[in-house]
Design an enzyme around this catalytic site. Structure first.
Site, PDB file in Angstrom:
ATOM      1  N   PHE A 150      44.726  49.655  29.964  1.00  0.00           N
ATOM      2  CA  PHE A 150      45.002  49.965  28.553  1.00  0.00           C
ATOM      3  C   PHE A 150      45.886  51.185  28.354  1.00  0.00           C
ATOM      4  O   PHE A 150      46.506  51.349  27.295  1.00  0.00           O
ATOM      5  CB  PHE A 150      43.673  50.181  27.794  1.00  0.00           C
ATOM      6  CG  PHE A 150      43.067  51.553  27.996  1.00  0.00           C
ATOM      7  CD1 PHE A 150      43.508  52.640  27.250  1.00  0.00           C
ATOM      8  CD2 PHE A 150      42.074  51.770  28.942  1.00  0.00           C
ATOM      9  CE1 PHE A 150      42.970  53.909  27.442  1.00  0.00           C
ATOM     10  CE2 PHE A 150      41.537  53.033  29.143  1.00  0.00           C
ATOM     11  CZ  PHE A 150      41.992  54.104  28.385  1.00  0.00           C
ATOM     12  N   LYS A 174      49.146  39.568  32.597  1.00  0.00           N
ATOM     13  CA  LYS A 174      47.871  39.560  31.847  1.00  0.00           C
ATOM     14  C   LYS A 174      47.622  41.019  31.445  1.00  0.00           C
ATOM     15  O   LYS A 174      47.154  41.831  32.237  1.00  0.00           O
ATOM     16  CB  LYS A 174      46.753  39.039  32.752  1.00  0.00           C
ATOM     17  CG  LYS A 174      45.528  38.492  32.035  1.00  0.00           C
ATOM     18  CD  LYS A 174      44.794  39.439  31.152  1.00  0.00           C
ATOM     19  CE  LYS A 174      43.967  40.465  31.877  1.00  0.00           C
ATOM     20  NZ  LYS A 174      43.369  41.476  30.934  1.00  0.00           N
ATOM     21  N   CYS A 282      46.348  58.256  34.821  1.00  0.00           N
ATOM     22  CA  CYS A 282      45.888  58.285  36.207  1.00  0.00           C
ATOM     23  C   CYS A 282      46.478  59.482  36.939  1.00  0.00           C
ATOM     24  O   CYS A 282      46.046  59.809  38.028  1.00  0.00           O
ATOM     25  CB  CYS A 282      46.241  56.998  36.918  1.00  0.00           C
ATOM     26  SG  CYS A 282      48.004  56.815  37.094  1.00  0.00           S
ATOM     27  N   GLU A 383      35.658  60.034  37.911  1.00  0.00           N
ATOM     28  CA  GLU A 383      36.821  60.032  37.013  1.00  0.00           C
ATOM     29  C   GLU A 383      36.311  60.018  35.574  1.00  0.00           C
ATOM     30  O   GLU A 383      35.639  59.066  35.155  1.00  0.00           O
ATOM     31  CB  GLU A 383      37.684  58.790  37.272  1.00  0.00           C
ATOM     32  CG  GLU A 383      38.894  58.753  36.360  1.00  0.00           C
ATOM     33  CD  GLU A 383      39.761  57.513  36.538  1.00  0.00           C
ATOM     34  OE1 GLU A 383      39.207  56.397  36.652  1.00  0.00           O
ATOM     35  OE2 GLU A 383      41.001  57.646  36.542  1.00  0.00           O
TER      36      GLU A 383
HETATM   37  P1  NAD Z   1      39.962  48.345  33.842  1.00  0.00           P
HETATM   38  O1  NAD Z   1      39.756  48.267  35.302  1.00  0.00           O
HETATM   39  O2  NAD Z   1      38.771  48.305  32.952  1.00  0.00           O
HETATM   40  O3  NAD Z   1      40.903  47.134  33.327  1.00  0.00           O
HETATM   41  C1  NAD Z   1      42.159  46.882  33.895  1.00  0.00           C
HETATM   42  C2  NAD Z   1      42.463  45.395  33.800  1.00  0.00           C
HETATM   43  O4  NAD Z   1      41.499  44.668  34.562  1.00  0.00           O
HETATM   44  C3  NAD Z   1      42.420  44.827  32.385  1.00  0.00           C
HETATM   45  O5  NAD Z   1      43.511  43.946  32.237  1.00  0.00           O
HETATM   46  C4  NAD Z   1      41.084  44.104  32.317  1.00  0.00           C
HETATM   47  O6  NAD Z   1      41.126  42.974  31.485  1.00  0.00           O
HETATM   48  C5  NAD Z   1      40.829  43.699  33.753  1.00  0.00           C
HETATM   49  N1  NAD Z   1      39.416  43.751  34.146  1.00  0.00           N
HETATM   50  C6  NAD Z   1      38.517  44.714  33.804  1.00  0.00           C
HETATM   51  N2  NAD Z   1      37.330  44.461  34.388  1.00  0.00           N
HETATM   52  C7  NAD Z   1      37.486  43.334  35.105  1.00  0.00           C
HETATM   53  C8  NAD Z   1      36.602  42.570  35.935  1.00  0.00           C
HETATM   54  N3  NAD Z   1      35.347  42.924  36.145  1.00  0.00           N
HETATM   55  N4  NAD Z   1      37.084  41.457  36.502  1.00  0.00           N
HETATM   56  C9  NAD Z   1      38.373  41.078  36.325  1.00  0.00           C
HETATM   57  N5  NAD Z   1      39.247  41.766  35.546  1.00  0.00           N
HETATM   58  C10 NAD Z   1      38.807  42.878  34.954  1.00  0.00           C
HETATM   59  O7  NAD Z   1      40.838  49.655  33.560  1.00  0.00           O
HETATM   60  P2  NAD Z   1      41.217  50.328  32.163  1.00  0.00           P
HETATM   61  O8  NAD Z   1      39.995  50.977  31.586  1.00  0.00           O
HETATM   62  O9  NAD Z   1      41.988  49.371  31.327  1.00  0.00           O
HETATM   63  O10 NAD Z   1      42.229  51.455  32.642  1.00  0.00           O
HETATM   64  C11 NAD Z   1      41.847  52.753  33.010  1.00  0.00           C
HETATM   65  C12 NAD Z   1      41.776  52.881  34.512  1.00  0.00           C
HETATM   66  O11 NAD Z   1      43.035  52.569  35.080  1.00  0.00           O
HETATM   67  C13 NAD Z   1      41.473  54.304  34.969  1.00  0.00           C
HETATM   68  O12 NAD Z   1      40.558  54.242  36.027  1.00  0.00           O
HETATM   69  C14 NAD Z   1      42.827  54.822  35.447  1.00  0.00           C
HETATM   70  O13 NAD Z   1      42.771  55.849  36.407  1.00  0.00           O
HETATM   71  C15 NAD Z   1      43.410  53.579  36.017  1.00  0.00           C
HETATM   72  N6  NAD Z   1      44.854  53.678  36.107  1.00  0.00           N
HETATM   73  C16 NAD Z   1      45.385  53.829  37.349  1.00  0.00           C
HETATM   74  C17 NAD Z   1      46.757  53.966  37.487  1.00  0.00           C
HETATM   75  C18 NAD Z   1      47.362  54.167  38.841  1.00  0.00           C
HETATM   76  O14 NAD Z   1      48.574  54.165  38.944  1.00  0.00           O
HETATM   77  N7  NAD Z   1      46.587  54.336  39.898  1.00  0.00           N
HETATM   78  C19 NAD Z   1      47.591  53.937  36.365  1.00  0.00           C
HETATM   79  C20 NAD Z   1      46.998  53.763  35.108  1.00  0.00           C
HETATM   80  C21 NAD Z   1      45.625  53.629  35.000  1.00  0.00           C
END
Ligand code: NAD
Length: 490
Positions: A150, A174, A282, A383
């Site tokens: 997000f 997606k 991140c 985190e």
């Molecule tokens: P999230 O893991 O909740 O969701 C990310 C994606 O995965 C979404 O599209 C969601 O629909 C899907 N998803 C979520 N849970 C799932 C599951 N159980 N099974 C299958 N798909 C699933 O992450 P978020 O809250 O949207 O984003 C924040 C996180 O992203 C933080 O931990 C942040 O550090 C990380 N992030 C990392 C980077 C990087 O470059 N390493 C960059 C941006 C964000």
């Protein structure tokens, strides 16, 4: 009633056929902006099949022609930058300037991918034996997919999409169901950019949609960005199904401040890193480690900046920090601040329980500083993903590097110093893939790989630049002899 968003499949906008939807909220006001459909497996199947059909012609299209829609897309993104940035702020909460900065990074990736004719060149040797030549060429994989988080709805899809299609693959996005409106706006531009139908597709959804992507036999590679738990899951399931996977996870980024650092500059940059995007980055600084005599000035200056930062609705020009993404996220962050205090940290600045006038229903957490965070506690390792900076103190650089390297995450580590030898030692010894020296957010430009390590990354080839090109292509090595060739010496 709020608009229900559609998927973009096989060159057209389609109803997702979803049994359920998620409300998309403006986190500054809690107002419902749209409905994100949770697409069923059938939608993924339709997109994967359309992609596989389009792939036959797209891979035969010369690279110099494949990049023409990307040039057009870049111009469309420039022309529509203001509208897209506003949408990002509305659904994601960050300030307008942060949204513009995010889109500049997205555009930069399109520009770099326009160099694909040279980026994906192969290598060759003539006469590996008399009259025999050997070549290595790069070929696209087929249909590839990206699943995104997000916090950067405009930028993160573009860590993948331009490289995926420029190398000759068909691409399926997606996006996060919490911020799908930015993707809808971007796909309205993709529709105009001139890609053949089926080459770039959008499928909205949540977990079941993701599982359908991970299990679909036509999808050959999966890129993911999100939390570590999901990254690990996606990496395991995608690779168990024989797909390539690159999965970027969460982070807990430490910043070391040496006593010889320029304190005014350092604390200003540190505050932008910790509180920018409300800490939902991140590459946010989440742990500051002043060394020796740096402690007093860093603490005092940071407390002052945290107390005076202007928090509010990101579309207002004077606002420096917006809300966090949801009520659940606010509750979680506030709970973790309380947990830090229970573990023995002292609350230097408390951002809990504050309201923004005119946005009383918004999900605001004000800048918060926890001092003396115990290194062995949960808060030092978890985190938080909110505007919370933890201070941990070290007497020497040895101690500071040990604190940095205790972390399981390895997304970023930064040092502020005026001493080249300290900077070099830090760069050499820290376990992190992105390192900042007198820089607070060490975000690699599009022509460098985004190099997370440890629990921040599962895979080997990272996003962006030549890593992206290698991820989206498979190498073919050809050993070639032409017996009637003029050079035959047999
Ligand atoms: P999230 O893991 O909740 O969701 C990310 C994606 O995965 C979404 O599209 C969601 O629909 C899907 N998803 C979520 N849970 C799932 C599951 N159980 N099974 C299958 N798909 C699933 O992450 P978020 O809250 O949207 O984003 C924040 C996180 O992203 C933080 O931990 C942040 O550090 C990380 N992030 C990392 C980077 C990087 O470059 N390493 C960059 C941006 C964000």
């Amino acid at each position: 009633m709020a608009e229900r968003l559609q998927n973009f499949i096989d060159g057209g906008w389609r109803d997702a056929g979803a049994a359920a939807c998620v409300d998309v909220l403006n986190p500054a006001t809690a107002r419902v902006l749209a409905e994100a459909p949770l697409s069923p497996a059938e939608a993924v199947d339709a997109a994967a099949k359309a992609g596989a059909a389009a792939f036959r012609e797209w891979r035969r299209t010369p690279a110099g022609e494949r990049i023409q829609p990307l040039f057009k897309l870049k111009m469309l993104m420039e022309e529509n930058l203001d509208a897209i940035a506003r949408t990002i702020t509305e659904e994601c909460g960050k300030t307008y300037n942060e949204s513009v900065g995010e889109m500049r990074r997205a555009i930069e990736n399109v520009e770099v991918a326009c160099g694909i004719p040279s980026l994906m060149q192969g290598v060759n040797n003539e006469d590996i034996a008399p009259g025999i030549d050997e070549h290595m060429i790069r070929q696209p994989l087929g249909v590839v997919a990206a699943i995104t988080p997000f916090n950067f709805p405009g930028m993160i899809p573009f860590w993948f999409l331009p490289y995926g299609v420029a190398t000759g693959n068909c691409f399926l996005l997606k996006p996060s169901e919490r911020v799908p409106m930015t993707s809808a706006k971007l796909f309205a531009l993709i529709e105009k950019a001139g890609f053949p139908k089926g080459v770039v597709q959008l499928v909205n959804g949540g977990r079941e949609t993701v599982n359908a992507i991970l299990d679909h036999p036509e999808i050959k590679a999966v890129s993911f960005v999100g939390s570590t738990a999901t990254a690990r899951y996606i990496y395991s399931r995608a690779s168990a199904n024989g797909k390539r996977a690159q999965c970027q996870g969460g982070a807990k980024n430490p910043v070391v401040i040496m006593p010889d650092a320029d304190m005014e500059m350092t604390t200003k940059i540190l505050a932008d890193s910790a509180f920018g995007c409300a800490g939902q980055r991140c590459l946010a600084a989440s742990v500051a480690i002043p060394v020796g005599g740096a402690r007093k000035e860093v603490s005092e200056r940071m407390a002052e900046i945290a107390r005076t930062r202007k928090v509010g609705y990101g579309l207002e020009s004077s606002v420096e920090m917006g809300p966090v993404i949801s009520a659940e996220s606010k509750a979680r962050i506030e709970g973790l601040i309380g947990k830090g205090v229970e573990e023995g940290a002292s609350l230097m600045v408390d951002g809990r329980g504050r309201k923004v006038s005119g946005c009383e229903d918004g999900f605001f957490v004000f800048p918060t500083i926890l001092d003396n965070v115990p290194p062995a506690g949960e808060i030092a390792r978890t985190e938080i993903f909110g505007p919370v900076l933890s201070l941990m103190h070290a007497q020497t650089m040895d101690e500071a590097i040990a604190l940095v390297n205790e972390r399981a995450y390895g997304n970023m580590a930064c040092i502020f110093t005026s001493d080249g030898a300290s900077a070099r030692r830090f760069r050499y010894e820290v376990n992190a893939g992105n390192v900042g020296i007198n820089v607070g957010v060490a975000a690699p430009m599009a022509y460098f790989p985004f190099s997370g390590w440890g629990e921040s990354f599962f895979g080997d080839l990272h996003a962006q630049s030549h890593h992206g090109v290698e991820f989206y292509t498979q190498t073919k090595v050809v050993v070639e002899r032409w017996p009637r060739d003029w050079s035959r010496k047999f």
